[in-house]
Design a protein around this motif. Structure first.
Motif, PDB file in Angstrom:
ATOM      1  N   ARG A   1       5.366  -0.768  -1.533  1.00  0.00           N
ATOM      2  CA  ARG A   1       4.189  -0.012  -0.442  1.00  0.00           C
ATOM      3  C   ARG A   1       4.170   1.319  -0.910  1.00  0.00           C
ATOM      4  O   ARG A   1       3.128   1.498  -0.799  1.00  0.00           O
ATOM      5  CB  ARG A   1       5.170  -0.030   0.911  1.00  0.00           C
ATOM      6  CG  ARG A   1       5.561  -1.222   1.635  1.00  0.00           C
ATOM      7  CD  ARG A   1       5.251  -1.058   2.654  1.00  0.00           C
ATOM      8  NE  ARG A   1       6.915  -0.849   3.566  1.00  0.00           N
ATOM      9  CZ  ARG A   1       8.211  -1.600   3.700  1.00  0.00           C
ATOM     10  NH1 ARG A   1       8.122  -2.927   2.887  1.00  0.00           N
ATOM     11  NH2 ARG A   1       9.338  -1.224   4.063  1.00  0.00           N
ATOM     12  N   ALA A   2       5.567   2.602  -0.950  1.00  0.00           N
ATOM     13  CA  ALA A   2       4.558   3.687  -1.600  1.00  0.00           C
ATOM     14  C   ALA A   2       4.054   3.723  -2.855  1.00  0.00           C
ATOM     15  O   ALA A   2       3.196   4.516  -2.976  1.00  0.00           O
ATOM     16  CB  ALA A   2       6.619   4.142  -1.687  1.00  0.00           C
ATOM     17  N   ARG A   3       4.463   2.652  -3.648  1.00  0.00           N
ATOM     18  CA  ARG A   3       3.485   2.979  -4.490  1.00  0.00           C
ATOM     19  C   ARG A   3       1.752   2.308  -4.283  1.00  0.00           C
ATOM     20  O   ARG A   3       0.948   3.229  -5.173  1.00  0.00           O
ATOM     21  CB  ARG A   3       3.682   1.595  -5.524  1.00  0.00           C
ATOM     22  CG  ARG A   3       5.004   2.179  -6.639  1.00  0.00           C
ATOM     23  CD  ARG A   3       5.445   1.370  -7.286  1.00  0.00           C
ATOM     24  NE  ARG A   3       7.216   0.705  -8.378  1.00  0.00           N
ATOM     25  CZ  ARG A   3       7.501   0.679  -9.112  1.00  0.00           C
ATOM     26  NH1 ARG A   3       7.203  -0.764  -9.379  1.00  0.00           N
ATOM     27  NH2 ARG A   3       9.003   0.903  -9.698  1.00  0.00           N
ATOM     28  N   GLU A   4       1.742   1.387  -3.691  1.00  0.00           N
ATOM     29  CA  GLU A   4       0.510   0.585  -2.835  1.00  0.00           C
ATOM     30  C   GLU A   4       0.081   2.292  -2.899  1.00  0.00           C
ATOM     31  O   GLU A   4      -1.570   2.665  -2.952  1.00  0.00           O
ATOM     32  CB  GLU A   4       0.586  -0.608  -2.407  1.00  0.00           C
ATOM     33  CG  GLU A   4      -0.780  -0.823  -2.478  1.00  0.00           C
ATOM     34  CD  GLU A   4      -0.318  -2.115  -1.105  1.00  0.00           C
ATOM     35  OE1 GLU A   4      -1.432  -2.450  -0.046  1.00  0.00           O
ATOM     36  OE2 GLU A   4       0.200  -2.840  -1.404  1.00  0.00           O
ATOM     37  N   SER A   5       0.804   2.678  -1.562  1.00  0.00           N
ATOM     38  CA  SER A   5       0.154   3.421  -1.040  1.00  0.00           C
ATOM     39  C   SER A   5      -0.615   5.008  -1.791  1.00  0.00           C
ATOM     40  O   SER A   5      -1.971   5.232  -2.146  1.00  0.00           O
ATOM     41  CB  SER A   5       0.728   4.531   0.360  1.00  0.00           C
ATOM     42  OG  SER A   5       0.299   5.164   1.128  1.00  0.00           O
ATOM     43  N   PHE A   6       0.045   5.404  -2.961  1.00  0.00           N
ATOM     44  CA  PHE A   6      -0.100   6.414  -3.455  1.00  0.00           C
ATOM     45  C   PHE A   6      -0.633   6.199  -4.572  1.00  0.00           C
ATOM     46  O   PHE A   6      -1.778   6.748  -4.765  1.00  0.00           O
ATOM     47  CB  PHE A   6       1.591   6.388  -4.653  1.00  0.00           C
ATOM     48  CG  PHE A   6       1.408   7.720  -6.171  1.00  0.00           C
ATOM     49  CD1 PHE A   6       1.263   8.915  -5.513  1.00  0.00           C
ATOM     50  CD2 PHE A   6       0.474   6.960  -7.237  1.00  0.00           C
ATOM     51  CE1 PHE A   6       1.144   9.932  -6.520  1.00  0.00           C
ATOM     52  CE2 PHE A   6       0.068   8.414  -7.923  1.00  0.00           C
ATOM     53  CZ  PHE A   6       0.209   9.215  -7.492  1.00  0.00           C
ATOM     54  N   ASP A   7      -0.939   4.750  -4.891  1.00  0.00           N
ATOM     55  CA  ASP A   7      -2.343   4.045  -5.898  1.00  0.00           C
ATOM     56  C   ASP A   7      -3.594   4.773  -5.018  1.00  0.00           C
ATOM     57  O   ASP A   7      -4.386   4.497  -5.530  1.00  0.00           O
ATOM     58  CB  ASP A   7      -2.252   2.332  -6.518  1.00  0.00           C
ATOM     59  CG  ASP A   7      -1.307   2.932  -7.669  1.00  0.00           C
ATOM     60  OD1 ASP A   7      -0.471   4.087  -8.102  1.00  0.00           O
ATOM     61  OD2 ASP A   7      -0.277   1.193  -8.151  1.00  0.00           O
ATOM     62  N   THR A   8      -3.017   3.977  -3.827  1.00  0.00           N
ATOM     63  CA  THR A   8      -4.698   3.937  -3.170  1.00  0.00           C
ATOM     64  C   THR A   8      -5.108   5.118  -2.869  1.00  0.00           C
ATOM     65  O   THR A   8      -6.318   5.950  -2.686  1.00  0.00           O
ATOM     66  CB  THR A   8      -4.739   3.585  -1.682  1.00  0.00           C
ATOM     67  OG1 THR A   8      -3.985   2.196  -2.209  1.00  0.00           O
ATOM     68  CG2 THR A   8      -5.656   3.562  -0.507  1.00  0.00           C
TER      69      THR A   8
END
Length: 124
Positions: free
Chosen positions: A110-117
């Motif tokens: 989730r953190a990676r997805e949020s960062f990438d977004t």
């Protein structure tokens, strides 16, 4: 390394951790925890590793006293690698790290997805 008031990883500790927790070392240690292996057995067990990388990994682990190299007097001469008693003590801390990673993978994803977004949105 660390005290009650501060957490610090000194250069010798960082170097050792880099060598023991690198890309191929954990795979090699995993294989050698099961049984001693010859070089080509390790290559077959870890097919993604190149001969050069495996050789370098084995030398680093041997230098750090985590594995030992035994020359077997056969024809042709063979070399067998085995984990040392010191190397066996790595099993528990590595298992703890792997358990932490497994337990926290959903939060990390989730953190990676949020960062990438966030990174995809151009700054104005």
């Amino acid at each position: 390394m660390d005290t009650a008031d501060e957490f610090r990883i000194d250069a010798p500790h960082r170097e050792l951790l880099d060598q023991i927790l690198d890309k191929w070392s954990l795979s090699v240690l995993n294989e050698l925890c099961e049984r001693p292996c010859r070089f080509n057995e390790l290559r077959r067990a870890i097919p993604q590793v190149t001969q050069k990388s495996l050789t370098a990994t084995l030398r680093r682990l041997e230098r750090n006293g985590v594995i030992e190299r035994e020359v077997v007097s056969t024809r042709p001469v063979a070399v067998r690698y085995r984990i040392t008693p010191l190397g066996k003590t790595l099993r528990h801390p590595v298992d703890v790290l792997l358990a932490w990673a497994s337990q926290n993978m959903p939060a990390i994803a989730r953190a990676r997805e949020s960062f990438d977004t966030r990174e995809e949105i151009p700054a104005r």
